[in-house]
Scaffold this motif. Structure first.
Motif, PDB file in Angstrom:
ATOM      1  N   SER A 160       0.755  -1.258   0.118  1.00 54.96           N
ATOM      2  CA  SER A 160       0.207   0.118   0.187  1.00 54.96           C
ATOM      3  C   SER A 160       0.779   1.331   0.143  1.00 54.96           C
ATOM      4  O   SER A 160       2.057   1.226   0.525  1.00 54.96           O
ATOM      5  N   PHE A 161       0.389   2.334  -0.476  1.00 60.70           N
ATOM      6  CA  PHE A 161       1.068   3.503  -0.580  1.00 60.70           C
ATOM      7  C   PHE A 161       0.124   4.698  -0.004  1.00 60.70           C
ATOM      8  O   PHE A 161      -0.498   5.314  -0.579  1.00 60.70           O
ATOM      9  N   PRO A 162       0.121   4.743   1.464  1.00 59.05           N
ATOM     10  CA  PRO A 162      -0.749   5.555   1.928  1.00 59.05           C
ATOM     11  C   PRO A 162      -0.642   6.981   1.894  1.00 59.05           C
ATOM     12  O   PRO A 162      -1.261   7.905   2.018  1.00 59.05           O
ATOM     13  N   ASN A 163       0.839   7.304   1.470  1.00 60.01           N
ATOM     14  CA  ASN A 163       1.273   8.759   1.454  1.00 60.01           C
ATOM     15  C   ASN A 163       0.895   9.332   0.024  1.00 60.01           C
ATOM     16  O   ASN A 163       1.230  10.501   0.092  1.00 60.01           O
ATOM     17  N   LEU A 164       0.516   8.347  -0.967  1.00 59.03           N
ATOM     18  CA  LEU A 164       0.014   8.933  -2.286  1.00 59.03           C
ATOM     19  C   LEU A 164      -1.516   9.347  -2.106  1.00 59.03           C
ATOM     20  O   LEU A 164      -2.281   8.691  -1.572  1.00 59.03           O
ATOM     21  N   PRO A 165      -1.703  10.258  -3.165  1.00 53.71           N
ATOM     22  CA  PRO A 165      -3.177  10.397  -3.220  1.00 53.71           C
ATOM     23  C   PRO A 165      -4.203   9.322  -3.700  1.00 53.71           C
ATOM     24  O   PRO A 165      -3.571   8.530  -4.307  1.00 53.71           O
ATOM     25  N   ASN A 166      -5.174   9.148  -2.991  1.00 51.29           N
ATOM     26  CA  ASN A 166      -5.833   7.893  -3.248  1.00 51.29           C
ATOM     27  C   ASN A 166      -5.665   6.930  -2.815  1.00 51.29           C
ATOM     28  O   ASN A 166      -6.146   5.713  -2.806  1.00 51.29           O
ATOM     29  N   SER A 167      -4.274   6.708  -1.918  1.00 57.54           N
ATOM     30  CA  SER A 167      -3.950   5.363  -1.313  1.00 57.54           C
ATOM     31  C   SER A 167      -3.883   4.415  -2.113  1.00 57.54           C
ATOM     32  O   SER A 167      -4.500   3.144  -1.747  1.00 57.54           O
ATOM     33  N   PRO A 168      -3.288   4.231  -3.226  1.00 55.42           N
ATOM     34  CA  PRO A 168      -3.256   2.967  -4.189  1.00 55.42           C
ATOM     35  C   PRO A 168      -2.794   1.657  -3.642  1.00 55.42           C
ATOM     36  O   PRO A 168      -1.799   2.129  -2.688  1.00 55.42           O
ATOM     37  N   VAL A 169      -3.362   0.691  -3.938  1.00 51.48           N
ATOM     38  CA  VAL A 169      -2.596  -0.560  -3.519  1.00 51.48           C
ATOM     39  C   VAL A 169      -2.374  -1.422  -4.650  1.00 51.48           C
ATOM     40  O   VAL A 169      -3.057  -1.631  -5.436  1.00 51.48           O
ATOM     41  N   PHE A 170      -1.188  -2.243  -4.558  1.00 51.19           N
ATOM     42  CA  PHE A 170      -0.726  -3.005  -5.438  1.00 51.19           C
ATOM     43  C   PHE A 170      -0.289  -4.225  -5.169  1.00 51.19           C
ATOM     44  O   PHE A 170       0.276  -4.457  -3.938  1.00 51.19           O
ATOM     45  N   HIS A 171      -0.467  -5.341  -5.833  1.00 52.03           N
ATOM     46  CA  HIS A 171      -0.131  -6.659  -5.548  1.00 52.03           C
ATOM     47  C   HIS A 171       1.303  -6.859  -5.985  1.00 52.03           C
ATOM     48  O   HIS A 171       2.070  -5.781  -6.761  1.00 52.03           O
ATOM     49  N   TRP A 172       2.232  -7.595  -5.144  1.00 56.26           N
ATOM     50  CA  TRP A 172       3.657  -7.539  -5.349  1.00 56.26           C
ATOM     51  C   TRP A 172       4.086  -7.780  -6.937  1.00 56.26           C
ATOM     52  O   TRP A 172       4.972  -7.137  -7.535  1.00 56.26           O
ATOM     53  N   HIS A 173       3.350  -8.605  -7.483  1.00 54.46           N
ATOM     54  CA  HIS A 173       3.573  -8.805  -8.950  1.00 54.46           C
ATOM     55  C   HIS A 173       3.492  -7.867  -9.875  1.00 54.46           C
ATOM     56  O   HIS A 173       3.971  -7.652 -10.882  1.00 54.46           O
ATOM     57  N   GLN A 174       2.616  -6.523  -9.472  1.00 54.35           N
ATOM     58  CA  GLN A 174       2.321  -5.323 -10.146  1.00 54.35           C
ATOM     59  C   GLN A 174       3.661  -4.304 -10.082  1.00 54.35           C
ATOM     60  O   GLN A 174       3.341  -3.507 -10.869  1.00 54.35           O
ATOM     61  N   LEU A 175       4.403  -4.721  -9.134  1.00 58.15           N
ATOM     62  CA  LEU A 175       5.437  -3.539  -8.788  1.00 58.15           C
ATOM     63  C   LEU A 175       6.391  -3.850 -10.045  1.00 58.15           C
ATOM     64  O   LEU A 175       6.527  -4.920 -10.388  1.00 58.15           O
ATOM     65  N   THR A 176       7.233  -2.790 -10.179  1.00 51.56           N
ATOM     66  CA  THR A 176       8.526  -2.986 -11.193  1.00 51.56           C
ATOM     67  C   THR A 176       9.486  -4.011 -10.837  1.00 51.56           C
ATOM     68  O   THR A 176       9.840  -4.217  -9.601  1.00 51.56           O
ATOM     69  N   LEU A 177       9.943  -4.747 -11.712  1.00 55.17           N
ATOM     70  CA  LEU A 177      10.754  -5.925 -11.425  1.00 55.17           C
ATOM     71  C   LEU A 177      12.118  -5.458 -11.139  1.00 55.17           C
ATOM     72  O   LEU A 177      12.943  -6.324 -10.493  1.00 55.17           O
ATOM     73  N   GLN A 178      12.531  -4.212 -11.470  1.00 52.15           N
ATOM     74  CA  GLN A 178      13.792  -3.731 -10.884  1.00 52.15           C
ATOM     75  C   GLN A 178      13.812  -3.533  -9.363  1.00 52.15           C
ATOM     76  O   GLN A 178      14.837  -3.552  -8.890  1.00 52.15           O
ATOM     77  N   PHE A 179      12.556  -3.299  -8.698  1.00 50.38           N
ATOM     78  CA  PHE A 179      12.484  -3.540  -7.245  1.00 50.38           C
ATOM     79  C   PHE A 179      12.506  -4.857  -6.864  1.00 50.38           C
ATOM     80  O   PHE A 179      13.105  -5.183  -5.779  1.00 50.38           O
ATOM     81  N   THR A 180      11.619  -5.678  -7.327  1.00 49.74           N
ATOM     82  CA  THR A 180      11.234  -7.032  -6.834  1.00 49.74           C
ATOM     83  C   THR A 180      12.037  -8.174  -7.159  1.00 49.74           C
ATOM     84  O   THR A 180      12.040  -9.233  -6.420  1.00 49.74           O
ATOM     85  N   LYS A 181      12.820  -7.917  -8.309  1.00 52.08           N
ATOM     86  CA  LYS A 181      13.570  -9.201  -8.824  1.00 52.08           C
ATOM     87  C   LYS A 181      14.851  -9.504  -8.183  1.00 52.08           C
ATOM     88  O   LYS A 181      15.169 -10.457  -7.776  1.00 52.08           O
ATOM     89  N   PRO A 182      15.769  -8.408  -8.172  1.00 54.36           N
ATOM     90  CA  PRO A 182      16.949  -8.522  -7.886  1.00 54.36           C
ATOM     91  C   PRO A 182      17.248  -8.874  -6.251  1.00 54.36           C
ATOM     92  O   PRO A 182      16.316  -8.416  -5.521  1.00 54.36           O
ATOM     93  N   GLU A 183      18.147  -9.397  -5.955  1.00 55.61           N
ATOM     94  CA  GLU A 183      18.641  -9.408  -4.377  1.00 55.61           C
ATOM     95  C   GLU A 183      18.580  -8.037  -3.652  1.00 55.61           C
ATOM     96  O   GLU A 183      19.324  -7.293  -4.268  1.00 55.61           O
TER      97      GLU A 183
END
Length: 463
Positions: A160-183
């Motif tokens: 979740s991104f509570p500090n952004l307008p409308n507090s959007p929520v994303f599933h982990w797989h929806q985030l950029t692979l640059q953040f989620t894939k590398p160690e």
């Protein structure tokens, strides 16, 4: 002072989806008398205008090489550019000292290291974002707050991104692979994090967007960066006249494409394209083509030429059953997308939601069907469907692919003549055209950006 004394180095990431919008922005700067030196690699030289205005110059830089096939492609290209382009640009700039030295660097979001180059040149660096303000707000928050996920495959793994307008929520797989894939904490992960932090520290950011589209996120960006140097200058698109070639050549002629579209009723065609770098899997392609067949709609299907065994090909017999140049038209390779979307017969656009495609869909006033695959595309899809109400969700990557029958129904819905999405599509099209029209918000923002660059140069001359 004269804008002719303002000299901007425009430095795109060497991929057509990044080069083309920065070129379009460059043309707007040139029209205001700004001097621009475009830093470009040989493979992208064909994208340059054939008739150079006198205030456009080019510096041709070495084509990036990445001999290690195990290295991440983005990391390899940017590392090469930093190592090999940096000294060339420094030497070139020193040679310009007696002429018109650079007064600013306008460089792609992927080239965060140019903040350091700008520091060495004693000029400001502006980030050119190939994504919208919503997407960049998510990325900046992601790398600042560094959320963790111990069960990335879990169905409830959300961020979740509570500090952004409308507090959007994303599933982990929806985030950029640059953040989620590398160690986390590893060299590749730290590479991407440094890039973001250097972007955040830069003098300002320029968006290919417009106020009526993303006002709340543009305001949020100003708040987060703690300054007003955030400019929405888009859509930076050649609305008229359209160029003959915009990024590549097609395997079919424009005459044949336009002939097919001319034979269709107004708003009856769905255009399907996933950009120049996205390839469907065999399963995705089977679902898509079956859905097009079941929908009964006329369509233009643009697919890349498969380059690997995992890339899905158009199923055998599909072309014969739908009758190419009858109910459907198949394009393998580059498609003249702006021209297709602007045709009266096209009513819907099934897209991967790359930002360039999003903007082209918006200025054409078509209803979009979203099928994001990665990068900023999930964020863009959420903006289109949930916040702007201009699109219908079609699918998501490989994770959420509906049955062909269901996708066919969504295609039929997107082609509806009086849906709420179509009303919003027309409203946003008009808003986009107002923004880039005379006296529009994007024109004013571009003038404000040029004014700031002139003032920065003036201050530098006085010291």
């Amino acid at each position: 002072m004269s804008t002719a004394e303002t000299h901007v180095l425009a430095y795109p990431f060497p991929s057509s989806g990044h080069v083309i919008p920065l070129l379009d922005l460059t043309k707007a700067l040139l029209s205001r008398g700004v001097q621009v030196t475009l830093l470009i690699t040989p493979n992208n030289q064909p994208l340059l205008p054939t008739n150079f205005p006198p205030n456009l110059h080019t510096l041709i830089l070495p084509e990036p090489l990445f001999p290690n096939p195990n290295q991440n492609r983005l990391v390899a290209i940017v590392t090469f550019m930093r190592q090999h382009h940096y000294p060339i640009i420094l030497d070139w700039a020193q040679a310009q000292a007696q002429a018109t030295p650079p007064s600013a660097i306008l460089s792609d979001f992927f080239l965060g290291w140019t903040h350091l180059l700008a520091r060495d040149l004693h000029v400001p660096r502006l980030v050119f974002s190939p994504s919208g303000a919503f997407a960049l707000s998510v990325v900046y928050s992601l790398w600042r707050d560094l959320p963790r996920n111990d069960t990335p495959q879990g169905p409830n793994a959300v961020v979740s991104f509570p500090n952004l307008p409308n507090s959007p929520v994303f599933h982990w797989h929806q985030l950029t692979l640059q953040f989620t894939k590398p160690e986390r904490g590893g060299p590749e992960w730290e590479f991407h994090r440094e890039n973001i932090l250097l972007n955040i520290d830069s003098h300002g950011v320029v968006f290919n967007s417009f106020n009526d589209l993303e006002r709340v996120y543009l305001d949020h960006m100003k708040k987060e960066l703690r300054h007003e140097r955030v400019w929405a200058v888009g859509p930076v698109l050649p609305l008229s006249p359209l160029p003959e070639e915009r990024g590549g050549s097609s395997t079919v002629s424009r005459h044949d494409i336009m002939g097919f579209l001319d034979s269709r009723e107004d708003g009856s065609v769905v255009y399907v394209c996933f950009g120049s770098r996205t390839f469907l899997t065999s399963h995705q392609m089977e679902v898509l083509t079956r859905a097009l067949e079941l929908s009964g709609a006329s369509f233009v299907l643009s697919v890349g030429v498969a380059k690997a065994k995992e890339h899905g090909k158009v199923p055998c017999g599909f072309v014969d059953r739908v009758g190419v140049r009858g109910r459907g038209f198949l394009i393998e390779g580059w498609a003249p997308q702006l021209e297709i979307l602007g045709h009266r017969s096209v009513g819907a656009f099934l897209t991967h939601c790359g930002w360039n495609s999003v903007l082209e869909g918006l200025v054409s006033g078509v209803v979009m069907l979203t099928w994001p695959m990665g990068a900023d595309q999930y964020t863009n899809a959420k903006l289109l469907v949930e916040e702007l109400g201009v699109a219908v969700g079609a699918a998501e990557g490989e994770e959420k692919v509906p049955e062909a029958e269901e996708l066919a129904k969504r295609i039929e819905r997107a082609l509806g003549r009086s849906t709420k999405e179509r009303v919003r599509a027309e409203e946003l099209r008009n808003a986009a055209l107002r923004a880039v029209g005379e006296g529009g918000s994007s024109q004013k923002e571009l003038d404000a950006m040029v004014k700031v660059l002139g003032e920065v140069k003036h201050e530098g001359d006085a010291t």
